[in-house]
Write a protein that holds these residues in place. Sequence first.
Motif, PDB file in Angstrom:
ATOM      1  N   LYS A  20      15.236  57.659  -8.632  1.00 38.12           N
ATOM      2  CA  LYS A  20      15.034  56.809  -9.820  1.00 38.12           C
ATOM      3  C   LYS A  20      16.180  55.808  -9.983  1.00 38.12           C
ATOM      4  CE  LYS A  20      11.477  59.304 -11.300  1.00 38.12           C
ATOM      5  NZ  LYS A  20      10.497  59.379 -10.252  1.00 38.12           N
ATOM      6  N   CYS A  21      16.739  55.384  -8.865  1.00 33.29           N
ATOM      7  CA  CYS A  21      17.891  54.482  -8.903  1.00 33.29           C
ATOM      8  C   CYS A  21      17.453  53.034  -9.095  1.00 33.29           C
ATOM      9  CB  CYS A  21      18.714  54.619  -7.630  1.00 33.29           C
ATOM     10  SG  CYS A  21      17.911  53.961  -6.161  1.00 33.29           S
ATOM     11  N   THR A  22      18.424  52.192  -9.367  1.00 31.41           N
ATOM     12  CA  THR A  22      18.180  50.766  -9.527  1.00 31.41           C
ATOM     13  C   THR A  22      18.206  50.080  -8.157  1.00 31.41           C
ATOM     14  OG1 THR A  22      20.533  50.266  -9.760  1.00 31.41           O
ATOM     15  CG2 THR A  22      19.310  50.785 -11.787  1.00 31.41           C
ATOM     16  N   VAL A  23      17.771  48.835  -8.145  1.00 30.68           N
ATOM     17  CA  VAL A  23      17.817  48.041  -6.913  1.00 30.68           C
ATOM     18  C   VAL A  23      19.263  47.917  -6.441  1.00 30.68           C
ATOM     19  CG1 VAL A  23      17.460  45.712  -5.979  1.00 30.68           C
ATOM     20  CG2 VAL A  23      15.688  46.782  -7.372  1.00 30.68           C
ATOM     21  N   ARG A  24      20.179  47.731  -7.370  1.00 29.09           N
ATOM     22  CA  ARG A  24      21.599  47.608  -7.028  1.00 29.09           C
ATOM     23  C   ARG A  24      22.120  48.875  -6.363  1.00 29.09           C
ATOM     24  NH1 ARG A  24      25.964  44.425  -9.731  1.00 29.09           N
ATOM     25  NH2 ARG A  24      24.195  43.499 -10.790  1.00 29.09           N
ATOM     26  N   GLN A  25      21.754  50.027  -6.909  1.00 26.39           N
ATOM     27  CA  GLN A  25      22.202  51.297  -6.339  1.00 26.39           C
ATOM     28  C   GLN A  25      21.589  51.529  -4.960  1.00 26.39           C
ATOM     29  OE1 GLN A  25      20.838  53.568  -9.693  1.00 26.39           O
ATOM     30  NE2 GLN A  25      22.912  53.869 -10.495  1.00 26.39           N
ATOM     31  N   ALA A  26      20.322  51.181  -4.795  1.00 30.33           N
ATOM     32  CA  ALA A  26      19.666  51.333  -3.490  1.00 30.33           C
ATOM     33  C   ALA A  26      20.319  50.421  -2.460  1.00 30.33           C
ATOM     34  CB  ALA A  26      18.176  51.033  -3.598  1.00 30.33           C
ATOM     35  N   ALA A  27      20.638  49.204  -2.863  1.00 31.23           N
ATOM     36  CA  ALA A  27      21.283  48.260  -1.950  1.00 31.23           C
ATOM     37  C   ALA A  27      22.629  48.802  -1.483  1.00 31.23           C
ATOM     38  CB  ALA A  27      21.464  46.908  -2.637  1.00 31.23           C
ATOM     39  N   LYS A  28      23.375  49.365  -2.393  1.00 30.43           N
ATOM     40  CA  LYS A  28      24.673  49.934  -2.036  1.00 30.43           C
ATOM     41  C   LYS A  28      24.499  51.121  -1.091  1.00 30.43           C
ATOM     42  CE  LYS A  28      28.974  51.525  -4.090  1.00 30.43           C
ATOM     43  NZ  LYS A  28      29.710  51.801  -5.322  1.00 30.43           N
ATOM     44  N   HIS A  29      23.521  51.974  -1.373  1.00 28.86           N
ATOM     45  CA  HIS A  29      23.271  53.152  -0.542  1.00 28.86           C
ATOM     46  C   HIS A  29      22.929  52.771   0.895  1.00 28.86           C
ATOM     47  CE1 HIS A  29      21.915  57.203   0.474  1.00 28.86           C
ATOM     48  NE2 HIS A  29      20.857  56.642   1.025  1.00 28.86           N
ATOM     49  N   PHE A  30      22.093  51.744   1.065  1.00 31.61           N
ATOM     50  CA  PHE A  30      21.640  51.349   2.399  1.00 31.61           C
ATOM     51  C   PHE A  30      22.518  50.277   3.043  1.00 31.61           C
ATOM     52  CE2 PHE A  30      17.761  53.253   0.675  1.00 31.61           C
ATOM     53  CZ  PHE A  30      17.423  54.088   1.721  1.00 31.61           C
ATOM     54  N   GLY A  31      23.469  49.743   2.289  1.00 29.95           N
ATOM     55  CA  GLY A  31      24.362  48.731   2.836  1.00 29.95           C
ATOM     56  C   GLY A  31      23.678  47.396   3.086  1.00 29.95           C
ATOM     57  N   ILE A  32      22.729  47.054   2.211  1.00 30.97           N
ATOM     58  CA  ILE A  32      22.022  45.780   2.313  1.00 30.97           C
ATOM     59  C   ILE A  32      22.100  45.079   0.963  1.00 30.97           C
ATOM     60  CG2 ILE A  32      20.466  46.469   4.180  1.00 30.97           C
ATOM     61  CD1 ILE A  32      18.360  47.193   2.168  1.00 30.97           C
ATOM     62  N   SER A  33      21.668  43.848   0.913  1.00 26.88           N
ATOM     63  CA  SER A  33      21.768  43.087  -0.332  1.00 26.88           C
ATOM     64  C   SER A  33      20.669  43.475  -1.318  1.00 26.88           C
ATOM     65  CB  SER A  33      21.690  41.592  -0.045  1.00 26.88           C
ATOM     66  OG  SER A  33      20.368  41.230   0.319  1.00 26.88           O
ATOM     67  N   LYS A  34      20.906  43.169  -2.591  1.00 26.84           N
ATOM     68  CA  LYS A  34      19.902  43.425  -3.622  1.00 26.84           C
ATOM     69  C   LYS A  34      18.646  42.615  -3.336  1.00 26.84           C
ATOM     70  CE  LYS A  34      22.559  42.060  -6.841  1.00 26.84           C
ATOM     71  NZ  LYS A  34      23.082  41.602  -8.125  1.00 26.84           N
ATOM     72  N   SER A  35      18.819  41.401  -2.853  1.00 23.94           N
ATOM     73  CA  SER A  35      17.675  40.550  -2.522  1.00 23.94           C
ATOM     74  C   SER A  35      16.810  41.175  -1.443  1.00 23.94           C
ATOM     75  CB  SER A  35      18.150  39.176  -2.045  1.00 23.94           C
ATOM     76  OG  SER A  35      18.891  38.543  -3.046  1.00 23.94           O
ATOM     77  N   THR A  36      17.446  41.781  -0.456  1.00 20.13           N
ATOM     78  CA  THR A  36      16.713  42.423   0.627  1.00 20.13           C
ATOM     79  C   THR A  36      15.935  43.623   0.109  1.00 20.13           C
ATOM     80  OG1 THR A  36      18.348  41.685   2.239  1.00 20.13           O
ATOM     81  CG2 THR A  36      16.940  43.523   2.882  1.00 20.13           C
TER      82      THR A  36
END
Length: 88
Positions: A20-36
């Motif tokens: 239930k994470c945010t886009v920002r948290q997912a981006a950080k977890h996967f090491g990719i940008s929020k846009s991606t």
Amino acid sequence: MIETLSDRAVETARYIIETKCTVRQAAKHFGISKSTVHKDVAYRLRDIDLGLYDEVEKVMQFNKQQRHIRGGMATKRKYQLEKEKKSL
């Protein structure tokens, strides 16, 4: 291991749904940008797995509804920390 854009979109979506994470948290977890992350789960995933897309969309809509509350809480913490630093 993520090999294709489709794999990345599915894995990112599953992570967002499970945590239930945010886009920002997912981006950080996967090491990719929020846009991606957003492009993967909001556009690519629709063509890959419509059911998964619907699930992740619900989480993203909930997070969108909550962001003003999170922003207010962050601002409150910021000023509390500043006040504590001044009193030391």
